[in-house]
Design a protein around this motif. Structure first.
Motif, PDB file in Angstrom:
ATOM      1  N   THR A   1      -9.537  14.427   0.995  1.00  0.00           N
ATOM      2  CA  THR A   1      -8.278  13.827   1.430  1.00  0.00           C
ATOM      3  C   THR A   1      -8.469  12.408   1.930  1.00  0.00           C
ATOM      4  O   THR A   1      -7.720  11.485   1.574  1.00  0.00           O
ATOM      5  CB  THR A   1      -7.623  14.679   2.524  1.00  0.00           C
ATOM      6  OG1 THR A   1      -7.354  15.987   1.996  1.00  0.00           O
ATOM      7  CG2 THR A   1      -6.320  14.063   2.999  1.00  0.00           C
ATOM      8  N   SER A   2      -9.485  12.189   2.753  1.00  0.00           N
ATOM      9  CA  SER A   2      -9.690  10.877   3.356  1.00  0.00           C
ATOM     10  C   SER A   2     -10.092   9.816   2.344  1.00  0.00           C
ATOM     11  O   SER A   2      -9.962   8.617   2.608  1.00  0.00           O
ATOM     12  CB  SER A   2     -10.757  10.958   4.455  1.00  0.00           C
ATOM     13  OG  SER A   2     -12.010  11.349   3.907  1.00  0.00           O
ATOM     14  N   CYS A   3     -10.567  10.225   1.178  1.00  0.00           N
ATOM     15  CA  CYS A   3     -10.955   9.256   0.155  1.00  0.00           C
ATOM     16  C   CYS A   3      -9.730   8.584  -0.476  1.00  0.00           C
ATOM     17  O   CYS A   3      -9.845   7.461  -1.004  1.00  0.00           O
ATOM     18  CB  CYS A   3     -11.781   9.932  -0.938  1.00  0.00           C
ATOM     19  SG  CYS A   3     -13.396  10.523  -0.390  1.00  0.00           S
ATOM     20  N   PHE A   4      -8.591   9.264  -0.446  1.00  0.00           N
ATOM     21  CA  PHE A   4      -7.390   8.750  -1.099  1.00  0.00           C
ATOM     22  C   PHE A   4      -6.248   8.433  -0.137  1.00  0.00           C
ATOM     23  O   PHE A   4      -5.422   7.564  -0.441  1.00  0.00           O
ATOM     24  CB  PHE A   4      -6.884   9.760  -2.141  1.00  0.00           C
ATOM     25  CG  PHE A   4      -7.792   9.933  -3.308  1.00  0.00           C
ATOM     26  CD1 PHE A   4      -7.753   9.054  -4.375  1.00  0.00           C
ATOM     27  CD2 PHE A   4      -8.696  10.982  -3.361  1.00  0.00           C
ATOM     28  CE1 PHE A   4      -8.594   9.211  -5.473  1.00  0.00           C
ATOM     29  CE2 PHE A   4      -9.539  11.158  -4.447  1.00  0.00           C
ATOM     30  CZ  PHE A   4      -9.491  10.263  -5.508  1.00  0.00           C
ATOM     31  N   ALA A   5      -6.157   9.153   0.973  1.00  0.00           N
ATOM     32  CA  ALA A   5      -4.995   9.033   1.851  1.00  0.00           C
ATOM     33  C   ALA A   5      -4.766   7.581   2.260  1.00  0.00           C
ATOM     34  O   ALA A   5      -5.732   6.883   2.605  1.00  0.00           O
ATOM     35  CB  ALA A   5      -5.195   9.910   3.082  1.00  0.00           C
ATOM     36  N   PRO A   6      -3.489   7.176   2.223  1.00  0.00           N
ATOM     37  CA  PRO A   6      -2.292   7.949   1.855  1.00  0.00           C
ATOM     38  C   PRO A   6      -1.871   7.715   0.406  1.00  0.00           C
ATOM     39  O   PRO A   6      -0.712   7.963   0.058  1.00  0.00           O
ATOM     40  CB  PRO A   6      -1.251   7.363   2.807  1.00  0.00           C
ATOM     41  CG  PRO A   6      -1.624   5.896   2.845  1.00  0.00           C
ATOM     42  CD  PRO A   6      -3.142   5.849   2.748  1.00  0.00           C
ATOM     43  N   HIS A   7      -2.787   7.275  -0.434  1.00  0.00           N
ATOM     44  CA  HIS A   7      -2.382   6.759  -1.744  1.00  0.00           C
ATOM     45  C   HIS A   7      -2.394   7.827  -2.844  1.00  0.00           C
ATOM     46  O   HIS A   7      -3.272   7.842  -3.715  1.00  0.00           O
ATOM     47  CB  HIS A   7      -3.256   5.568  -2.115  1.00  0.00           C
ATOM     48  CG  HIS A   7      -3.124   4.436  -1.151  1.00  0.00           C
ATOM     49  ND1 HIS A   7      -1.949   3.731  -0.987  1.00  0.00           N
ATOM     50  CD2 HIS A   7      -4.014   3.903  -0.264  1.00  0.00           C
ATOM     51  CE1 HIS A   7      -2.111   2.805  -0.064  1.00  0.00           C
ATOM     52  NE2 HIS A   7      -3.348   2.889   0.401  1.00  0.00           N
ATOM     53  N   VAL A   8      -1.413   8.706  -2.776  1.00  0.00           N
ATOM     54  CA  VAL A   8      -1.197   9.717  -3.813  1.00  0.00           C
ATOM     55  C   VAL A   8       0.204   9.498  -4.372  1.00  0.00           C
ATOM     56  O   VAL A   8       1.196   9.625  -3.655  1.00  0.00           O
ATOM     57  CB  VAL A   8      -1.323  11.146  -3.249  1.00  0.00           C
ATOM     58  CG1 VAL A   8      -0.947  12.177  -4.317  1.00  0.00           C
ATOM     59  CG2 VAL A   8      -2.741  11.388  -2.739  1.00  0.00           C
ATOM     60  N   TYR A   9       0.280   9.153  -5.645  1.00  0.00           N
ATOM     61  CA  TYR A   9       1.550   8.820  -6.282  1.00  0.00           C
ATOM     62  C   TYR A   9       1.765   9.754  -7.463  1.00  0.00           C
ATOM     63  O   TYR A   9       1.105   9.625  -8.494  1.00  0.00           O
ATOM     64  CB  TYR A   9       1.557   7.345  -6.711  1.00  0.00           C
ATOM     65  CG  TYR A   9       1.275   6.445  -5.537  1.00  0.00           C
ATOM     66  CD1 TYR A   9       2.289   6.096  -4.648  1.00  0.00           C
ATOM     67  CD2 TYR A   9      -0.024   6.025  -5.258  1.00  0.00           C
ATOM     68  CE1 TYR A   9       2.028   5.316  -3.530  1.00  0.00           C
ATOM     69  CE2 TYR A   9      -0.302   5.245  -4.143  1.00  0.00           C
ATOM     70  CZ  TYR A   9       0.727   4.901  -3.279  1.00  0.00           C
ATOM     71  OH  TYR A   9       0.458   4.154  -2.170  1.00  0.00           O
ATOM     72  N   GLY A  10       2.653  10.705  -7.270  1.00  0.00           N
ATOM     73  CA  GLY A  10       2.868  11.733  -8.278  1.00  0.00           C
ATOM     74  C   GLY A  10       4.307  11.835  -8.717  1.00  0.00           C
ATOM     75  O   GLY A  10       5.099  10.895  -8.553  1.00  0.00           O
ATOM     76  N   ARG A  11       4.634  12.973  -9.263  1.00  0.00           N
ATOM     77  CA  ARG A  11       5.956  13.215  -9.835  1.00  0.00           C
ATOM     78  C   ARG A  11       7.051  13.079  -8.775  1.00  0.00           C
ATOM     79  O   ARG A  11       6.940  13.611  -7.678  1.00  0.00           O
ATOM     80  CB  ARG A  11       5.971  14.620 -10.436  1.00  0.00           C
ATOM     81  CG  ARG A  11       7.177  14.944 -11.269  1.00  0.00           C
ATOM     82  CD  ARG A  11       6.983  16.246 -12.026  1.00  0.00           C
ATOM     83  NE  ARG A  11       6.832  17.411 -11.174  1.00  0.00           N
ATOM     84  CZ  ARG A  11       5.786  18.243 -11.220  1.00  0.00           C
ATOM     85  NH1 ARG A  11       4.799  18.041 -12.061  1.00  0.00           N
ATOM     86  NH2 ARG A  11       5.729  19.283 -10.419  1.00  0.00           N
ATOM     87  N   THR A  12       8.091  12.353  -9.119  1.00  0.00           N
ATOM     88  CA  THR A  12       9.251  12.233  -8.252  1.00  0.00           C
ATOM     89  C   THR A  12      10.443  12.891  -8.949  1.00  0.00           C
ATOM     90  O   THR A  12      10.326  13.394 -10.069  1.00  0.00           O
ATOM     91  CB  THR A  12       9.595  10.758  -7.969  1.00  0.00           C
ATOM     92  OG1 THR A  12      10.070  10.150  -9.185  1.00  0.00           O
ATOM     93  CG2 THR A  12       8.367  10.002  -7.461  1.00  0.00           C
ATOM     94  N   ARG A  13      11.592  12.861  -8.311  1.00  0.00           N
ATOM     95  CA  ARG A  13      12.789  13.454  -8.919  1.00  0.00           C
ATOM     96  C   ARG A  13      13.284  12.616 -10.099  1.00  0.00           C
ATOM     97  O   ARG A  13      14.082  13.100 -10.899  1.00  0.00           O
ATOM     98  CB  ARG A  13      13.890  13.596  -7.868  1.00  0.00           C
ATOM     99  CG  ARG A  13      13.553  14.616  -6.788  1.00  0.00           C
ATOM    100  CD  ARG A  13      14.676  14.755  -5.781  1.00  0.00           C
ATOM    101  NE  ARG A  13      15.861  15.339  -6.381  1.00  0.00           N
ATOM    102  CZ  ARG A  13      16.999  15.535  -5.706  1.00  0.00           C
ATOM    103  NH1 ARG A  13      17.072  15.198  -4.429  1.00  0.00           N
ATOM    104  NH2 ARG A  13      18.038  16.069  -6.310  1.00  0.00           N
ATOM    105  N   THR A  14      12.817  11.373 -10.208  1.00  0.00           N
ATOM    106  CA  THR A  14      13.190  10.529 -11.349  1.00  0.00           C
ATOM    107  C   THR A  14      12.175  10.773 -12.458  1.00  0.00           C
ATOM    108  O   THR A  14      11.175  10.065 -12.589  1.00  0.00           O
ATOM    109  CB  THR A  14      13.206   9.041 -10.943  1.00  0.00           C
ATOM    110  OG1 THR A  14      14.001   8.878  -9.768  1.00  0.00           O
ATOM    111  CG2 THR A  14      13.779   8.192 -12.065  1.00  0.00           C
TER     112      THR A  14
END
Length: 233
Positions: free
Chosen positions: A139-152
């Motif tokens: 988690t600490s290697c990426f946080a907070p940069h997780v960009y995934g599926r949105t409602r769009t």
């Protein structure tokens, strides 16, 4: 891939954008994505929506194709929201049997240790990514940069939206980043965002799909990437 080219590609990257399912793990290693797609189709048919999908979409055995097909016909609807949540729940269940990609964990940790910044740009739910990372201590290697599926859903790759969100949040130029992905949609998204691309292909079928789309830098294992980083990072 020639070691010199790999070394140059790694050396130029200050930000590394990772696709999730493939380069980091096989999310559906023990929980078939094909079965999930079939169940989504059956759920739609159970609601009298058989005609919503074409035969090709119905037989695709890819849950993302099913989801995007419904979204194209009913964008922003409650139906799409419910279908997306069903897919997210299946992805969450899959995290318990997901298979880590060989060398991914130490590569991520090493890249972080040498000062690179890491983000995930994926078509999977960010809830799923965070759940998996927590199980691996990443988690600490990426946080907070997780960009995934949105409602769009129209912004799923090959649209570069998740990549540009990551670059903007991290204050990085596209030329200073590197995208690691395993599908043509990853390559197309990276190309649209102006981000250099490193393809990961665990078998020849995956490699051919990337080559057919014009990928030039492809590795069949993350081991040489890790070795280059350790020797020149």
């Amino acid at each position: 891939m020639e070691p010199e080219r790999l070394r140059a590609l790694i050396g130029e990257a200050r930000v590394v954008l990772w696709d999730f399912d493939g380069p980091i793990c096989r999310l559906f290693a023990g929980h078939s994505a094909q079965r999930v797609a079939v169940e989504l189709v059956e759920w739609l048919e159970g609601r009298g929506l058989h005609g919503l999908l074409t035969d090709t979409e119905r037989q695709s055995l890819d849950p993302h194709i099913v989801l995007r097909a419904v979204d194209r016909r009913h964008p922003g609807s409650d139906l799409v929201d419910e279908l997306e949540e069903r897919l997210t729940q299946e992805e969450l269940r899959a995290t318990s049997t997901a298979m880590p990609t060989p060398y991914a964990d130490p590569l991520i940790q090493t890249w972080k240790a040498v000062g690179s910044r890491l983000a995930i740009a994926t078509n999977n739910s960010p809830r799923v990514v965070r759940a998996y990372l927590a199980t691996r201590g990443l988690t600490s290697c990426f946080a907070p940069h997780v960009y995934g599926r949105t409602r769009t859903l129209s912004r799923l790759k090959p649209d570069p939206h998740c990549l540009t969100r990551a670059l903007s949040a991290m204050g990085s130029a596209a030329s200073a980043a590197l995208m690691i992905g395993d599908t043509p949609s990853d390559l197309l998204a990276a190309r649209a965002a102006g981000v250099p691309f490193l393809g990961y292909a665990r078998n020849e079928r995956k490699a051919k799909l990337l080559r057919d789309e014009g990928a030039e830098e492809i590795v069949s294992s993350l081991q040489p990437v890790l070795e280059q980083l350790r020797s020149h990072g």
